[in-house]
Design an enzyme around this catalytic site. Structure first.
Site, PDB file in Angstrom:
ATOM      1  N   SER A  60     -11.815  -0.576 -18.912  1.00  0.00           N
ATOM      2  CA  SER A  60     -11.679  -0.564 -20.370  1.00  0.00           C
ATOM      3  C   SER A  60     -12.458   0.623 -20.901  1.00  0.00           C
ATOM      4  O   SER A  60     -13.217   1.264 -20.168  1.00  0.00           O
ATOM      5  CB  SER A  60     -12.230  -1.867 -20.949  1.00  0.00           C
ATOM      6  OG  SER A  60     -13.619  -1.912 -20.725  1.00  0.00           O
ATOM      7  N   THR A  61     -12.277   0.911 -22.175  1.00  0.00           N
ATOM      8  CA  THR A  61     -13.007   2.044 -22.752  1.00  0.00           C
ATOM      9  C   THR A  61     -14.510   1.835 -22.639  1.00  0.00           C
ATOM     10  O   THR A  61     -15.263   2.761 -22.369  1.00  0.00           O
ATOM     11  CB  THR A  61     -12.621   2.248 -24.232  1.00  0.00           C
ATOM     12  OG1 THR A  61     -12.546   0.969 -24.847  1.00  0.00           O
ATOM     13  CG2 THR A  61     -11.293   2.967 -24.364  1.00  0.00           C
TER      14      THR A  61
END
Ligand SMILES: [Zn+2]
Length: 494
Positions: free
Chosen positions: A10-11
């Site tokens: 994920s970011t």
């Protein structure tokens, strides 16, 4: 075997070294190597969350699974693939449909066995609904097993061996039991008859409940049934709420009855049960009710009120003997329906979640209902421990770094803790504890509406020695459809 590896960060995780794409990839390749798998596809979703499946590489992978471009999908952790239990289920089903296996390299599950599939669904549930209780996760897994046409653990029903084959001696007893029933005997009478003939069920004497269970259980006619209780673990009142979430699935055991025979005796049971909670004049509770104000016995009394249209409303009640003889007790009369309602509520209040799980899967109660699930968990535990050793070896062979080893160990420890926790919640049960009256009562709310009046009284006498009633009220003014506030103060079992 051809393997595909799926990687996601994920970011938020992009900056995190331990979860970086490179770290995942290294470990996945090392894992595949350790299994002798050839990695033919690599999917990387960089900067995507796992809340749904709308990720470019995930979608590409799904397309390739459908074409079966490889035999197994390998991920670092289940949560790399999805964080949603529904998506997890969907993916697993799709994998299964295309004969593609799924493997997490840090968690103790795989999809090559039914046990593995059960476990992975449990884990997916844990991740999504961490706050929810064990019973629901176990239930979820059990339902899954029923959907797959397998008996969800629990004791082997009387009449069968573990492989679902009939045990002829036991089957003969069951056929006799059904014959008695169809000839007009009540369930209690049948139990007495069988015992009188020296026929026991696996060493236990017959009582009314197992007779009822056997007649009611569609397993004998080749179908599995699961979930006659609500998701909150409480019994659904059949009359009011119907049977909730009932799953009926073909099973592969040998049939003892044809489906027509099963329907025939079920119809007879229904006919005899007289429309759910009965309005009969029988005194179901005579002999066990005690006045909570003075300690006297309460005895049945029958009276009728004239309705406006001239017909009579017949009421069965219980009255304190002390009050009846004018000796000053202020206990009001208890309507039979009130006692019935109080008793069912009292039992439901006593039900623990664990007990529900156990009872739901119990057909007859001689064997430990958790046995097979516990076996499965123990096997998983064994696997986790073996994998720990494997990480050690991989570290020794320079296939993983010390940090990676530490992470693996932490992950395996977490897996181990989950399994241990599940095991702890499943204490071993002795056959005594399952056949004790205090356990039998848990089935009462479900059996009750289906039983004949005479059986109701017999069962109450079977189970209870005393039921003490209490109400703060001194005078009861009969109001239509309203009960006085009252409770069960205590209970003594036989
Ligand atoms: Zn009294």
């Amino acid at each position: 075997m051809k393997a595909a590896i799926y990687i996601r960060v994920s970011t938020d995780e992009q900056a995190n070294e331990g979860f970086s794409i490179d770290a995942q990839k290294r470990r996945l390749l090392a894992y595949a190597d350790s299994q002798d798998w050839e990695v033919t596809e690599v999917y990387i979703d960089d900067g995507w969350s796992a809340k749904d499946l709308k990720r470019p590489e995930m979608q590409r992978m799904i397309g390739d699974v459908k074409q079966k471009l490889f035999d197994v999908v390998l991920v670092y952790k289940l949560d790399r693939m999805t964080r949603s239990s529904n998506d997890c289920d969907h993916l697993l089903k799709m994998f299964e449909a295309h004969s593609v296996k799924f493997q997490s390299c840090t968690e103790s599950f795989e999809t090559r066995t039914a046990t593995g599939r059960l476990f992975i669904r449990l884990v997916a549930d844990i991740a999504q609904w961490e706050r929810e209780n064990t019973a629901e996760r176990v239930r979820f897994g059990m339902e899954q097993m029923v959907m797959e046409g397998r008996r969800p653990g629990g004791p082997v029903p009387f009449g069968y061996d573990k492989s679902g084959k009939l045990v002829e001696e036991e089957a003969a007893q069951i056929r006799l039991l059904r014959r008695f029933y169809m000839e007009g005997d009540g369930i209690k009478a049948i139990a007495i008859k069988l015992n009188g003939m020296g026929k026991y069920r696996r060493g236990f004497k017959w009582s009314a409940f197992p007779v009822w269970y056997i007649l009611d259980n569609p397993y004998y006619a080749g179908k599995l049934r699961y979930g006659t209780k609500k998701s909150n673990g409480k019994y659904a009142s059949r009359k009011k709420e119907g049977v909730v979430d009932l799953i009926v699935q073909e099973s592969d055991n040998e049939k003892l009855f044809t489906w027509e025979e099963y329907e025939e005796h079920k119809a007879e049971m229904h006919r005899r049960s007289f429309d759910g909670y009965s309005k009969s004049r029988e005194y179901w509770f005579s002999g066990v009710l005690i006045c909570g104000k003075c300690g006297s016995k309460m005895s049945g009394r029958y009276h009728q009120n004239k309705r406006k249209d001239g017909s009579y409303n017949k009421i069965t009640s219980y009255i304190c003997a002390n009050r009846q003889t004018g000796k000053g007790c202020t206990m009001p009369m208890f309507r039979q329906e009130l006692v019935e309602k109080l008793l069912m509520e009292w039992i439901e209040g006593k039900l623990t979640i664990d007990h529900n799980v156990i009872r739901e899967i119990s057909v007859t109660a001689e064997e430990d209902p958790n046995e097979s699930l516990r076996d499965d968990l123990n096997k998983e535990l064994q696997k986790v421990r073996e994998r720990r050793k494997k990480w050690q070896r991989m570290y020794a062979d320079d296939l993983i770094s010390q940090d990676e080893l530490r992470e693996h160990n932490a992950d395996e420890k977490a897996n181990e803790d989950i399994i241990m926790a599940e095991l702890e919640k499943m204490p071993e049960m002795s056959s005594e504890s399952l056949t004790a009256p205090s356990d039998i009562i848990y089935d009462l709310p479900e059996l009750w509406p289906l039983m004949e009046d005479k059986d109701k009284h017999d069962l109450i006498l079977d189970i209870f020695k005393e039921i003490k009633l209490y109400t703060p009220v001194d005078k009861a003014h009969g109001k239509k459809g309203k009960f006085i506030p009252a409770s069960i103060e205590s209970v003594v079992f036989n």
